[in-house]
Motif scaffolding. Structure first.
Motif, PDB file in Angstrom:
ATOM      1  N   TYR A  21     -74.668  12.712  -4.197  1.00 53.68           N
ATOM      2  CA  TYR A  21     -73.438  12.418  -3.474  1.00 53.68           C
ATOM      3  C   TYR A  21     -73.357  13.232  -2.172  1.00 53.68           C
ATOM      4  N   GLN A  22     -73.382  12.550  -1.072  1.00 49.05           N
ATOM      5  CA  GLN A  22     -73.142  13.138   0.248  1.00 49.05           C
ATOM      6  C   GLN A  22     -73.904  14.465   0.450  1.00 49.05           C
ATOM      7  N   SER A  23     -73.171  15.547   0.736  1.00 47.99           N
ATOM      8  CA  SER A  23     -73.817  16.847   0.983  1.00 47.99           C
ATOM      9  C   SER A  23     -73.925  17.677  -0.294  1.00 47.99           C
ATOM     10  N   TYR A  53     -87.787   6.014  -2.101  1.00 43.40           N
ATOM     11  CA  TYR A  53     -86.405   5.918  -2.593  1.00 43.40           C
ATOM     12  C   TYR A  53     -85.503   5.160  -1.630  1.00 43.40           C
ATOM     13  N   ALA A  54     -86.105   4.525  -0.630  1.00 45.24           N
ATOM     14  CA  ALA A  54     -85.310   3.872   0.414  1.00 45.24           C
ATOM     15  C   ALA A  54     -84.464   2.722  -0.134  1.00 45.24           C
ATOM     16  N   HIS A  55     -84.867   2.182  -1.295  1.00 41.76           N
ATOM     17  CA  HIS A  55     -84.101   1.078  -1.891  1.00 41.76           C
ATOM     18  C   HIS A  55     -82.977   1.589  -2.778  1.00 41.76           C
ATOM     19  N   TRP A  56     -82.876   2.890  -2.961  1.00 42.46           N
ATOM     20  CA  TRP A  56     -81.851   3.447  -3.862  1.00 42.46           C
ATOM     21  C   TRP A  56     -80.455   3.320  -3.268  1.00 42.46           C
ATOM     22  N   GLY A  57     -79.475   3.378  -4.131  1.00 42.36           N
ATOM     23  CA  GLY A  57     -78.083   3.323  -3.714  1.00 42.36           C
ATOM     24  C   GLY A  57     -77.738   4.474  -2.783  1.00 42.36           C
ATOM     25  N   GLN A  58     -77.036   4.173  -1.714  1.00 40.00           N
ATOM     26  CA  GLN A  58     -76.501   5.153  -0.751  1.00 40.00           C
ATOM     27  C   GLN A  58     -77.597   5.890   0.016  1.00 40.00           C
ATOM     28  N   TYR A  59     -78.838   5.350   0.008  1.00 44.65           N
ATOM     29  CA  TYR A  59     -79.916   6.073   0.696  1.00 44.65           C
ATOM     30  C   TYR A  59     -79.605   6.246   2.184  1.00 44.65           C
ATOM     31  N   GLU A  60     -79.214   5.173   2.851  1.00 42.88           N
ATOM     32  CA  GLU A  60     -78.993   5.268   4.294  1.00 42.88           C
ATOM     33  C   GLU A  60     -77.839   6.199   4.619  1.00 42.88           C
ATOM     34  N   PHE A  66     -74.277  11.017 -22.268  1.00 43.63           N
ATOM     35  CA  PHE A  66     -73.347  10.741 -21.170  1.00 43.63           C
ATOM     36  C   PHE A  66     -73.453  11.898 -20.190  1.00 43.63           C
ATOM     37  N   ALA A  67     -73.827  11.614 -18.965  1.00 39.13           N
ATOM     38  CA  ALA A  67     -73.995  12.649 -17.938  1.00 39.13           C
ATOM     39  C   ALA A  67     -73.331  12.198 -16.644  1.00 39.13           C
ATOM     40  N   VAL A  68     -72.743  13.155 -15.957  1.00 42.02           N
ATOM     41  CA  VAL A  68     -71.901  12.848 -14.799  1.00 42.02           C
ATOM     42  C   VAL A  68     -72.354  13.654 -13.578  1.00 42.02           C
ATOM     43  N   ASP A  69     -72.443  12.992 -12.464  1.00 42.91           N
ATOM     44  CA  ASP A  69     -72.559  13.593 -11.126  1.00 42.91           C
ATOM     45  C   ASP A  69     -73.863  14.319 -10.819  1.00 42.91           C
ATOM     46  N   PHE A  70     -74.437  15.114 -11.720  1.00 41.38           N
ATOM     47  CA  PHE A  70     -75.677  15.810 -11.342  1.00 41.38           C
ATOM     48  C   PHE A  70     -76.892  14.902 -11.462  1.00 41.38           C
ATOM     49  N   VAL A  71     -76.730  13.794 -12.165  1.00 37.61           N
ATOM     50  CA  VAL A  71     -77.746  12.742 -12.169  1.00 37.61           C
ATOM     51  C   VAL A  71     -77.031  11.397 -12.045  1.00 37.61           C
ATOM     52  N   SER A  72     -77.754  10.419 -11.521  1.00 35.93           N
ATOM     53  CA  SER A  72     -77.180   9.083 -11.413  1.00 35.93           C
ATOM     54  C   SER A  72     -78.317   8.078 -11.561  1.00 35.93           C
ATOM     55  N   ASN A  73     -77.973   6.812 -11.445  1.00 35.82           N
ATOM     56  CA  ASN A  73     -78.948   5.755 -11.730  1.00 35.82           C
ATOM     57  C   ASN A  73     -79.501   5.178 -10.432  1.00 35.82           C
ATOM     58  N   ASP A  74     -80.698   5.586 -10.068  1.00 31.76           N
ATOM     59  CA  ASP A  74     -81.368   5.095  -8.863  1.00 31.76           C
ATOM     60  C   ASP A  74     -80.441   5.153  -7.654  1.00 31.76           C
ATOM     61  N   ARG A  75     -79.823   6.318  -7.521  1.00 36.03           N
ATOM     62  CA  ARG A  75     -78.948   6.583  -6.390  1.00 36.03           C
ATOM     63  C   ARG A  75     -79.219   8.003  -5.938  1.00 36.03           C
ATOM     64  N   VAL A  76     -79.190   8.257  -4.633  1.00 36.18           N
ATOM     65  CA  VAL A  76     -79.354   9.628  -4.145  1.00 36.18           C
ATOM     66  C   VAL A  76     -78.112  10.427  -4.509  1.00 36.18           C
ATOM     67  N   MET A 129     -77.697  13.574   4.409  1.00 34.90           N
ATOM     68  CA  MET A 129     -76.794  14.648   3.986  1.00 34.90           C
ATOM     69  C   MET A 129     -77.408  15.442   2.839  1.00 34.90           C
ATOM     70  N   ASN A 130     -78.123  14.764   1.930  1.00 34.33           N
ATOM     71  CA  ASN A 130     -78.879  15.454   0.878  1.00 34.33           C
ATOM     72  C   ASN A 130     -79.898  16.400   1.516  1.00 34.33           C
ATOM     73  N   VAL A 131     -80.583  15.902   2.559  1.00 34.37           N
ATOM     74  CA  VAL A 131     -81.594  16.717   3.252  1.00 34.37           C
ATOM     75  C   VAL A 131     -80.944  17.970   3.833  1.00 34.37           C
ATOM     76  N   GLY A 132     -79.795  17.797   4.479  1.00 26.62           N
ATOM     77  CA  GLY A 132     -79.116  18.944   5.080  1.00 26.62           C
ATOM     78  C   GLY A 132     -78.726  19.990   4.042  1.00 26.62           C
ATOM     79  N   ALA A 133     -78.234  19.527   2.909  1.00 28.88           N
ATOM     80  CA  ALA A 133     -77.805  20.459   1.861  1.00 28.88           C
ATOM     81  C   ALA A 133     -78.997  21.242   1.312  1.00 28.88           C
ATOM     82  N   ILE A 134     -80.098  20.540   1.050  1.00 31.75           N
ATOM     83  CA  ILE A 134     -81.294  21.217   0.530  1.00 31.75           C
ATOM     84  C   ILE A 134     -81.877  22.149   1.594  1.00 31.75           C
ATOM     85  N   TYR A 135     -81.805  21.729   2.859  1.00 38.63           N
ATOM     86  CA  TYR A 135     -82.290  22.577   3.954  1.00 38.63           C
ATOM     87  C   TYR A 135     -81.559  23.916   3.967  1.00 38.63           C
TER      88      TYR A 135
END
Ligand SMILES: [Zn+2]
Length: 292
Positions: free
Chosen positions: A193-195, A268-275, A181-191, A280-286
């Motif tokens: 969370y936000q930033s 990963y464009a078909h993943w959950g919450q990609y659009e 059982f794992a929470v938040d740091f990994v998810s199922n075919d979803r980018v 926001m993921n990009v900005g955080a990693i940047y």
């Protein structure tokens, strides 16, 4: 293996609360509701809208992970009582200190007559004490790196993989059933969370690798559907590709805003919450890469 114990309830005493001499065979009752699924014998996933909880039946009671909220905890109590009638609640475990997963333990305790110990990774304790929310009481028991709960002959391992999303996120693992059982740091075919709030990126990539060292075959998530090892391999690939793509944008001299607008990962464009969340993921990693 290290562990630490916080008073007032020493771990041996807390476990003794629920350890009984009689080992009955758990029977599968027909009382499961639509929000509850059995992922392995006596191992359950409970869905409450966007969030999931997890509970494990043993001959000496049920161990429940993440009450989520006061409302969800009431639903979780009903789910447990429907799936495994007449079982006591042996322990509540917080996956981490975030209020959207850890709130509601008093509702769950009340439903089972109180006196149920709460367990969390030790770094959660000062955060929860500081917050002082009566709906999110502090843990009675904490551990640093790894702890194995044993109830009714069933082992439930709690692994701290280092900082990832927050500095106190644990992964639960049932070695017999190979369910985690794992929470938040990994998810199922979803980018992410936000930033990626609360992410510790240097350590997060290490934690992903350490997660794969756990020999799970089934993965239950705090959000989304149940997955398997392939699901986590795709998460590793995503975060590696994200880091590489953002590093390339930095190397080209793009600003954070330009990177957020231009970096794409079509795989990963078909993943959950990609659009909604990928930029926001990009900005955080940047920001992480630019500062490191
Ligand atoms: Zn969280």
């Amino acid at each position: 293996m290290t562990r630490s114990i916080r008073t007032p309830i020493p771990i041996a005493a807390a476990l003794a609360l629920t350890l009984g001499a009689c080992a009955e065979t758990a029977e599968q009752a027909p009382g499961m509701d639509d929000a509850t699924s059995e992922v392995a014998d006596g191992v359950f996933w409970f869905n409450a809208g966007t969030h999931n909880a997890f509970f494990v039946d043993t001959d000496d009671g049920v161990v429940a992970f993440d009450p989520i909220s006061n409302d969800a905890a009431a639903g979780l109590a009903a789910s447990i009582q429907g799936a495994v009638p007449d079982k006591p609640l042996a322990a509540i475990v917080y996956s981490h200190s975030d209020a959207d997963h850890a709130t509601g333990a008093p509702v769950l305790q009340e439903a089972f007559g109180g006196g149920v110990p709460i367990i969390a990774q030790e770094n959660a304790l000062p955060i929860i004490l500081e917050r002082g929310d009566p709906d999110l009481p502090p843990p009675d028991l904490t551990f640093s790196d790894e702890m194995t709960l044993r109830f009714g002959g069933r082992a439930i391992e709690l692994h701290y993989l280092g900082p990832s999303h927050t500095d106190n996120l644990l992964v639960a693992f049932l070695p017999e059933e190979r369910v985690a059982f794992a929470v938040d740091f990994v998810s199922n075919d979803r980018v992410g969370y936000q930033s990626l709030p609360g992410w510790h990126f240097d350590d997060f990539y290490v934690a992903l690798d350490r997660l794969m060292e756990i020999p799970f075959e089934t993965m239950v998530f705090g959000h989304g559907d149940v997955g398997d090892r392939g699901t986590i391999e795709r998460q590793l690939a995503y975060y590696a590709d994200l880091r590489d793509a953002v590093q390339a944008a930095l190397d080209e001299g793009l600003s954070e805003e330009e990177a957020m607008a231009q970096v794409r990962l079509d795989d990963y464009a078909h993943w959950g919450q990609y659009e909604a969340w990928f930029p926001m993921n990009v900005g955080a990693i940047y920001r992480w890469l630019a500062e490191s």
